[in-house]
Design a protein around this motif. Structure first.
Motif, short mmCIF file in Angstrom:
data_model
loop_
_atom_site.label_atom_id
_atom_site.label_comp_id
_atom_site.label_asym_id
_atom_site.label_seq_id
_atom_site.Cartn_x
_atom_site.Cartn_y
_atom_site.Cartn_z
N VAL A 1 45.90 18.71 30.34
CA VAL A 1 46.47 17.36 30.25
C VAL A 1 47.98 17.38 30.04
CG1 VAL A 1 46.59 15.35 28.74
CG2 VAL A 1 44.38 16.20 29.50
N ALA A 2 48.48 18.32 29.26
CA ALA A 2 49.91 18.36 28.94
C ALA A 2 50.76 18.44 30.21
CB ALA A 2 50.22 19.55 28.04
N HIS A 3 50.23 19.07 31.26
CA HIS A 3 50.96 19.19 32.52
C HIS A 3 50.58 18.09 33.51
CE1 HIS A 3 52.46 23.27 31.56
NE2 HIS A 3 51.29 23.40 30.94
N LEU A 4 49.36 17.62 33.44
CA LEU A 4 48.84 16.71 34.46
C LEU A 4 49.28 15.26 34.26
CD1 LEU A 4 45.23 18.16 34.45
CD2 LEU A 4 46.87 18.37 36.32
N LEU A 5 49.53 14.87 33.01
CA LEU A 5 49.88 13.49 32.71
C LEU A 5 51.39 13.33 32.55
CD1 LEU A 5 49.36 10.56 31.86
CD2 LEU A 5 48.90 11.38 29.55
N ALA A 6 52.02 12.58 33.44
CA ALA A 6 53.43 12.25 33.32
C ALA A 6 53.51 10.85 32.71
CB ALA A 6 54.13 12.30 34.67
N GLY A 7 53.41 10.79 31.40
CA GLY A 7 53.40 9.51 30.71
C GLY A 7 53.14 9.72 29.24
N ASN A 8 53.06 8.64 28.49
CA ASN A 8 52.91 8.68 27.04
C ASN A 8 51.44 8.81 26.65
OD1 ASN A 8 52.96 8.34 24.30
ND2 ASN A 8 54.00 6.35 24.33
N GLU A 9 51.07 9.97 26.09
CA GLU A 9 49.68 10.21 25.71
C GLU A 9 49.22 9.32 24.56
OE1 GLU A 9 50.14 13.82 22.44
OE2 GLU A 9 49.13 14.19 24.34
N ASN A 10 50.16 8.63 23.90
CA ASN A 10 49.81 7.73 22.80
C ASN A 10 49.63 6.28 23.26
OD1 ASN A 10 49.99 9.60 20.47
ND2 ASN A 10 52.09 9.81 21.19
N ASP A 11 49.89 6.02 24.53
CA ASP A 11 49.76 4.67 25.09
C ASP A 11 48.34 4.49 25.61
OD1 ASP A 11 49.75 2.52 27.07
OD2 ASP A 11 51.93 2.49 26.83
N ARG A 12 47.61 3.56 25.03
CA ARG A 12 46.21 3.38 25.40
C ARG A 12 46.04 3.04 26.89
NH1 ARG A 12 42.63 2.69 21.32
NH2 ARG A 12 41.33 1.34 22.57
N TYR A 13 46.92 2.19 27.41
CA TYR A 13 46.81 1.83 28.83
C TYR A 13 47.04 3.05 29.70
CZ TYR A 13 47.99 0.19 33.46
OH TYR A 13 48.03 0.03 34.82
N VAL A 14 48.08 3.82 29.39
CA VAL A 14 48.41 5.01 30.18
C VAL A 14 47.24 5.99 30.18
CG1 VAL A 14 49.87 7.07 30.23
CG2 VAL A 14 50.90 4.81 29.94
N VAL A 15 46.69 6.24 29.00
CA VAL A 15 45.59 7.20 28.88
C VAL A 15 44.37 6.71 29.67
CG1 VAL A 15 43.95 8.26 27.29
CG2 VAL A 15 46.37 8.12 26.69
N SER A 16 44.02 5.45 29.49
CA SER A 16 42.86 4.90 30.20
C SER A 16 43.06 4.95 31.71
CB SER A 16 42.60 3.46 29.75
OG SER A 16 42.27 3.41 28.39
N ALA A 17 44.29 4.64 32.15
CA ALA A 17 44.58 4.67 33.58
C ALA A 17 44.51 6.10 34.11
CB ALA A 17 45.95 4.07 33.85
N PHE A 18 44.99 7.07 33.32
CA PHE A 18 44.95 8.47 33.74
C PHE A 18 43.51 8.95 33.87
CE2 PHE A 18 44.68 12.99 32.56
CZ PHE A 18 45.40 13.54 33.63
N ILE A 19 42.67 8.64 32.87
CA ILE A 19 41.26 9.02 32.95
C ILE A 19 40.62 8.35 34.16
CG2 ILE A 19 39.00 8.85 31.83
CD1 ILE A 19 40.77 10.94 30.57
N GLY A 20 41.07 7.13 34.46
CA GLY A 20 40.56 6.44 35.64
C GLY A 20 40.86 7.21 36.91
N LYS A 21 42.04 7.84 36.98
CA LYS A 21 42.39 8.64 38.16
C LYS A 21 41.53 9.91 38.23
CE LYS A 21 45.47 5.73 39.44
NZ LYS A 21 45.13 4.79 40.55
#
Length: 372
Positions: free
Chosen positions: A165-185
Motif C-alpha cells: 500500500v505504501a507504494h500503491l496509494l498516491a494519497g492520504n492514508e488517513n483520509d476515509r474517502y481516499v482509502v475507500s476509493a482506493f480499495i474500490g479500485k
C-alpha cells in the motif's frame, strides 16, 4: 392503500435516471449460491483481502507463496486452495530477490519452475513509480492501473497479490474517502479478473494492526494479520509465525494458523520431521535463556545490585526470575543459563561488581572482561 406501481410505470413517469433494483421474489425456490474461496476460509475467490503485519515478519514471502500455491493448486499452510492463474506484484523487491524467494517456495511445495509456466506471473516495480491511483483535487487513474488491467486480459489471471500500500496509494492514508476509493479500485481489479486481490499493508508506529484511517478496516470484508508467535513461559520461537483473521464478515474472526519459516519459505510443523522441530525449539530456547540471563545481569548491575552463583538470597537465578526483564522465564531456565555461561566463560563469578565511597567492594557475577 393503493397498490404500488410497477417499476416500469415509475420509470415512464419520471425523467431523472432511476437506480435499478433487485426483486427478491426472483429468488423464490432457487438454491443459495455457494461462497467460493481462493484459499479455503481465508482468502475469498472474489474481492479484496487486506493483509497486514509487523515489519520483517514475512508478508512479502507469504504473499508470493500464496500466489504460488494458487498457481499449482497446492495447499497453503495446510488449507485447500483453488487452482487459478495468479500474479505477485512487488514494488520493493528486485528480480533477483524474486528468483531467490521463488526457489525456496518451490522447494517447500515440491514443485519446479516449469510447473509454474503460464500459471504464475511475477512483476517487480522496483525503481519505477508503483502508484495505481492519485488522489488530489481530482482522482487520476495512473498508467500502472491500466498496465495491470492489460496484464489481466493477456494472462487470464484470477488472483493477484499487490505489495504494498505504501507504494500503491498516491494519497492520504488517513483520509476515509481516499482509502475507500482506493480499495474500490482494488475491487475493480478483482472484478476484471472475476477473482481476488490480496493487498499488503503495514501497521502503524503506535502498534495498531494497520496504518491510517479506519476505512482500511471498514472498506474490506476480510483483513488478515501476520505476526511472530507470542511468548509462552518466557520463550518465543523466532521462526514461528501466526496468521489470524482480524476481520471476517463471512464467519468467525480470531482463528489463527501457526507455521514457521524454514529454509526461505513457510511450512507447517507437521510438514517437518518431529525431531527437527524439537531440535530447533531446543536451540532457540538455549539462545533465549542465555540472552535473558545476560539482560537481567546487566540490569541488576545497573541498579547497583550484585548477584551470585551461590545459593542464597542474592542467587542470580532466584533474583532474575522475579525481575521484569525475565518476562516470565522460570528460575530453572536461569539456572541452566548460569551453568552454561560459566562453562563457556561468558560470565565470571566472585568478581568486583560495586565499589562504594568507603572503599567497600561487593563481589558477584559479571560479564567476562567487566571492570569497575
Amino acid at each position: 392503500m393503493a397498490a404500488p406501481r410497477s417499476l416500469d410505470a415509475i420509470q415512464r413517469a419520471v425523467v431523472r435516471p432511476c437506480l435499478a433494483t433487485i426483486n427478491p421474489s426472483i429468488w423464490e425456490g432457487l438454491e443459495l449460491p455457494k461462497r467460493h474461496w481462493l484459499i479455503d476460509q481465508w482468502i475469498l475467490a472474489k474481492g479484496t483481502t487486506y493483509l497486514t503485519g509487523k515489519g520483517s515478519v514475512g508478508k512479502s514471502l507469504i504473499a508470493q507463496q500464496a500466489m504460488t500455491a494458487a498457481a499449482v493448486g497446492k495447499p497453503f499452510l495446510g488449507q485447500p486452495v483453488k487452482r487459478v492463474r495468479a500474479a505477485y506484484i512487488t514494488a520493493e523487491d528486485d528480480v533477483e530477490e524474486l528468483h531467490r524467494r521463488q526457489s525456496a517456495i518451490n522447494d517447500a511445495l515440491g514443485i519446479t519452475m516449469t510447473d509454474l509456466d503460464g500459471w504464475l506471473h511475477l512483476v517487480s516495480l522496483k525503481g519505477r513509480s508503483a502508484a495505481l491511483v492519485s488522489f488530489g483535487v481530482e482522482t487520476t487513474i495512473l498508467p500502472l492501473f491500466e498496465e495491470i488491467a492489460g496484464m489481466i486480459e493477456v494472462t487470464g489471471i484470477e488472483a493477484m497479490a499487490l505489495d504494498n500500500v505504501a507504494h500503491l496509494l498516491a494519497g492520504n492514508e488517513n483520509d476515509r474517502y481516499v482509502v475507500s476509493a482506493f480499495i474500490g479500485k482494488c475491487d475493480r481489479l478483482a472484478e476484471m479478473m472475476n477473482g481476488s486481490v490480496l493487498l499488503i499493508g503495514h501497521p502503524n508506529k503506535a502498534g495498531d494492526e494497520f496504518s491510517g484511517s479506519t476505512a482500511w478496516e471498514n472498506a474490506v470484508r476480510s483483513r488478515l494479520y501476520m505476526d511472530t508467535a507470542s511468548e509462552r513461559d518466557g520463550y518465543t520461537d523466532p521462526d514461528s509465525r501466526t496468521l489470524s483473521r482480524s476481520k471476517f464478515n463471512y464467519g468467525p474472526k480470531g482463528e489463527a494458523l501457526t507455521f514457521r519459516w524454514h529454509k526461505g519459505a513457510f511450512v507447517c510443523d507437521n510438514e517437518l520431521p518431529s525431531d527437527y522441530v524439537a531440535e530447533m525449539a531446543h536451540a532457540a530456547a538455549i539462545v533465549q535463556e542465555n540472552d535473558r540471563f545476560l539482560e537481567c545481569l546487566d540490569a541488576s548491575i545497573a541498579q547497583g545490585r550484585n548477584v551470585s552463583h551461590a545459593v542464597g538470597s542474592n542467587n542470580a537465578p532466584k533474583v532474575f526470575a522475579s525481575m521484569p526483564e525475565s518476562r516470565g522465564m522460570p528460575k530453572e531456565a536461569f539456572e541452566r543459563a548460569l551453568n552454561r555461561l560459566l562453562s563457556l566463560g561468558v560470565i565470571e563469578a566472585n568478581k568486583p561488581v560495586q565499589k562504594y565511597s568507603n572503599r567497600t567492594v561487593k563481589y558477584g557475577l559479571v560479564r567476562a572482561g567487566y571492570t569497575l
